[in-house]
Design a protein around this motif. Structure first.
Motif, PDB file in Angstrom:
ATOM      1  N   LEU A   1       0.824  -1.209   0.000  1.00 24.99           N
ATOM      2  CA  LEU A   1       0.000   0.000   0.000  1.00 24.99           C
ATOM      3  C   LEU A   1       0.860   1.262   0.000  1.00 24.99           C
ATOM      4  CD1 LEU A   1      -2.927   1.258   0.429  1.00 24.99           C
ATOM      5  CD2 LEU A   1      -2.307   1.325   2.838  1.00 24.99           C
ATOM      6  N   LEU A   2       1.937   1.245   0.765  1.00 24.77           N
ATOM      7  CA  LEU A   2       2.745   2.454   0.926  1.00 24.77           C
ATOM      8  C   LEU A   2       3.514   2.817  -0.339  1.00 24.77           C
ATOM      9  CD1 LEU A   2       4.143   1.810   4.521  1.00 24.77           C
ATOM     10  CD2 LEU A   2       2.115   3.095   3.840  1.00 24.77           C
ATOM     11  N   ALA A   3       3.568   1.890  -1.315  1.00 23.91           N
ATOM     12  CA  ALA A   3       4.275   2.185  -2.563  1.00 23.91           C
ATOM     13  C   ALA A   3       3.407   2.948  -3.554  1.00 23.91           C
ATOM     14  CB  ALA A   3       4.759   0.884  -3.214  1.00 23.91           C
ATOM     15  N   LEU A   4       2.098   3.057  -3.297  1.00 23.57           N
ATOM     16  CA  LEU A   4       1.211   3.760  -4.230  1.00 23.57           C
ATOM     17  C   LEU A   4       1.414   5.266  -4.108  1.00 23.57           C
ATOM     18  CD1 LEU A   4      -2.070   1.719  -3.674  1.00 23.57           C
ATOM     19  CD2 LEU A   4      -0.528   1.589  -5.619  1.00 23.57           C
ATOM     20  N   PRO A   5       1.575   5.982  -5.229  1.00 25.96           N
ATOM     21  CA  PRO A   5       1.775   7.439  -5.160  1.00 25.96           C
ATOM     22  C   PRO A   5       0.462   8.168  -4.913  1.00 25.96           C
ATOM     23  CG  PRO A   5       1.734   6.734  -7.443  1.00 25.96           C
ATOM     24  CD  PRO A   5       1.637   5.474  -6.617  1.00 25.96           C
TER      25      PRO A   5
ATOM     26  N   VAL B   1      -0.525   2.660   8.568  1.00 26.00           N
ATOM     27  CA  VAL B   1      -1.128   2.020   7.397  1.00 26.00           C
ATOM     28  C   VAL B   1      -2.546   2.531   7.174  1.00 26.00           C
ATOM     29  CG1 VAL B   1      -1.861  -0.182   6.428  1.00 26.00           C
ATOM     30  CG2 VAL B   1       0.301  -0.029   7.669  1.00 26.00           C
ATOM     31  N   ARG B   2      -3.327   2.614   8.226  1.00 26.20           N
ATOM     32  CA  ARG B   2      -4.722   3.039   8.084  1.00 26.20           C
ATOM     33  C   ARG B   2      -4.829   4.498   7.666  1.00 26.20           C
ATOM     34  NH1 ARG B   2      -6.274  -0.103  13.703  1.00 26.20           N
ATOM     35  NH2 ARG B   2      -6.529  -2.192  12.768  1.00 26.20           N
ATOM     36  N   ASN B   3      -3.908   5.307   8.132  1.00 26.78           N
ATOM     37  CA  ASN B   3      -3.934   6.707   7.705  1.00 26.78           C
ATOM     38  C   ASN B   3      -3.606   6.833   6.219  1.00 26.78           C
ATOM     39  OD1 ASN B   3      -3.890   9.726   8.559  1.00 26.78           O
ATOM     40  ND2 ASN B   3      -1.977   9.465   7.437  1.00 26.78           N
ATOM     41  N   ARG B   4      -2.653   6.016   5.732  1.00 23.34           N
ATOM     42  CA  ARG B   4      -2.367   6.060   4.297  1.00 23.34           C
ATOM     43  C   ARG B   4      -3.585   5.583   3.490  1.00 23.34           C
ATOM     44  NH1 ARG B   4       1.792   6.221   0.563  1.00 23.34           N
ATOM     45  NH2 ARG B   4       2.660   7.727   2.048  1.00 23.34           N
ATOM     46  N   GLN B   5      -4.281   4.573   3.997  1.00 26.30           N
ATOM     47  CA  GLN B   5      -5.496   4.146   3.313  1.00 26.30           C
ATOM     48  C   GLN B   5      -6.532   5.258   3.305  1.00 26.30           C
ATOM     49  OE1 GLN B   5      -7.665   0.993   5.215  1.00 26.30           O
ATOM     50  NE2 GLN B   5      -9.298   1.004   3.688  1.00 26.30           N
ATOM     51  N   SER B   6      -6.688   5.950   4.439  1.00 20.01           N
ATOM     52  CA  SER B   6      -7.647   7.056   4.507  1.00 20.01           C
ATOM     53  C   SER B   6      -7.267   8.169   3.534  1.00 20.01           C
ATOM     54  CB  SER B   6      -7.720   7.607   5.936  1.00 20.01           C
ATOM     55  OG  SER B   6      -8.165   6.623   6.833  1.00 20.01           O
TER      56      SER B   6
END
Length: 480
Positions: free
Chosen positions: A263-267, A441-446
């Motif tokens: 997930l963290l690799a998505l720009p 992780v959840r904040n990046r998803q948000s």
């Protein structure tokens, strides 16, 4: 010649008659000149219609393409467009006369025993053959047919915008579900690391207990921490399976299986420039659909009012009639007729007036629906902008907290292994580290989900060149 002049006169009257009912004017809706949370940096580039490709994930692109091609909602939307187009062609055909070909051959016998005897020269058995072209054509003096065509055309356009709404929603749902899946992948990876760490801690505490250094309480506490991590992992795996099933349903691929991803690799896609409210009326498909529904409701008022005026129709037929088939096309067998019909409601007990009032009430409802669509669009963009900016601001703090929690866990283990602190400090540090890692992780998803909401709220992207200066400019452009 008299018939030709009569037809020309009818056409001239039709061209000079204005359609009854109000002409459509876009309602003026006051919107702020800019969003309260609009970004200051205006260096963002234009975003294409296929906005999901900005995340640079080929698997996501494949899933969205599959959803737009195979999803049942898309097929329903396409079928509705085909239905609307057929209705539009039918409404346009009402301006041309319908010509029917009729053939009526018959053979009959008359009685010879009537009060008036039949002359001997008159045959009792008779043949009659009739072949004629006939038509009945309503003259659109009051614009009823024109208003009906206007309403049908608006509904046909609305069906196309409805398809765009389905496209935008479907792409958004697929993208959101994909980000949720990738978020669960990241949470599963964090939880597995946590589980491994707690299993190592449990082994260490058991070894200390065998040596008489640790108590049974510490062993039970370590077992409890390990069990909590195992339960958390199984729940995350269950949630991932459900999201994967959802993606399979959205894409029409019920046997879909996706490998884990990062997930963290998505720009993050670019933020929009400020001053976007005026573009909402031009690009959001749900707003455009609401406006077409308003246009159709406005035209229905003219249809209802036209029903209170006289209905004028033209009837005619042209053909041949003869006693035998051999003489049907001969000289003297021709027949024709040309006539006008007029129907005017004299007493209807207020029926037509009530229908007009009902149409006006539906138009007011459509105005309210249009206003609600515009205001909802503005609010959704403002909400998405707020979430994008706040989650972006939180990301650094959450990462700092996660780093501090990992360091605190390392120090707590060292203190416990050295005998300087109780095992409760390790448990607290483990819990804080796990929560901090999952929060990142959840904040990046948000943040990614908010960017999808922003794309959807803006109608699927934006263009700097296409932006009007203000809402007044947009209203003027729409009036033209």
């Amino acid at each position: 010649m008299s018939v030709r002049w009569l037809l020309c006169l009818c056409l001239a009257l039709l061209s000079g008659c204005a359609a009854v009912g109000p002409d459509y004017e876009r309602p003026a809706i006051e919107l702020p000149g800019a969003y309260p949370e609009a970004p200051v940096d205006l260096s963002a580039a234009a975003v294409p219609a296929e906005w999901w490709k900005l995340y640079g994930d080929p698997r996501l692109d494949e899933l969205v393409a599959s959803a737009l091609e195979r999803n049942a909602d898309m097929r329903i939307a396409v079928a509705r467009i085909e239905e609307a187009d057929a209705n539009l062609r039918e409404a346009g055909a009402a301006f041309l006369p319908e010509v029917d070909l009729g053939a009526a051959p018959s053979r009959s016998r008359i009685s010879s025993q009537t009060a008036n005897p039949v002359p001997a020269s008159v045959p009792l058995v008779r043949n009659n053959v009739r072949l004629a072209l006939s038509t009945a054509f309503e003259l659109d003096f009051w614009g009823k047919l024109r208003r009906a065509l206007e309403a049908t055309r608006a509904l046909a356009l609305g069906s196309r915008y409805a398809k765009e709404v389905v496209t935008l929603s479907l792409a958004g749902l697929t993208t959101q579900a994909y980000f949720s899946l990738r978020s669960l992948d990241a949470q599963i990876a964090v939880t597995r690391t946590t589980l491994e760490s707690r299993e190592e801690a449990l082994t260490f505490v058991r070894n200390r207990a065998r040596g008489g250094i640790a108590s049974d309480l510490e062993v039970n506490q370590a077992e409890l921490a390990r069990a909590d991590a195992s339960i958390q992992l199984k729940e995350l795996l269950r949630q991932r399976a459900l999201v994967e099933h959802q993606l399979g349903s959205l894409t029409g691929r019920l046997d879909l299986v996706l490998p884990p991803g990062d997930l963290l690799a998505l720009p993050m896609p670019p933020l929009p420039p400020a001053g976007l409210p005026s573009t909402l009326l031009r690009r959001r498909p749900d707003v455009l659909q609401a406006e077409q529904q308003l246009i159709a409701a406005n035209a229905q008022i003219g249809i209802a009012r036209a029903a209170m005026f006289p209905t004028i129709s033209l009837t005619s037929y042209l053909g041949s009639e003869s006693s035998g088939l051999s003489t049907l096309l001969g000289a003297g067998a021709g027949i024709w007729s040309l006539g006008f019909g007029l129907a005017l409601p004299i007493f209807d007990a207020g029926r037509y007036a009530a229908r007009t009032q009902a149409a006006e009430a539906r138009q007011k409802q459509a105005v309210g629906g249009y206003q609600k669509a515009v205001e909802t669009a503005f609010r959704e963009v403002a909400d998405a902008l707020t979430t994008v900016q706040q989650t972006a601001a939180l990301e650094q703090d959450l990462q700092l907290r996660a780093d501090a929690a990992r360091n605190a866990l390392r120090l707590a283990r060292l203190r416990y292994e050295s005998g300087y602190s109780a095992y409760i400090e390790v448990l607290d540090a483990q819990r804080a580290s796990n929560e901090a890692e999952l929060a990142v992780v959840r904040n990046r998803q948000s943040r990614l989900a908010a960017s999808v909401d922003l794309m959807k709220a803006l109608g699927g992207g934006w263009s700097l060149d296409a932006m009007p200066v203000s809402n007044a400019a947009l209203h003027d452009a729409g009036a033209k």
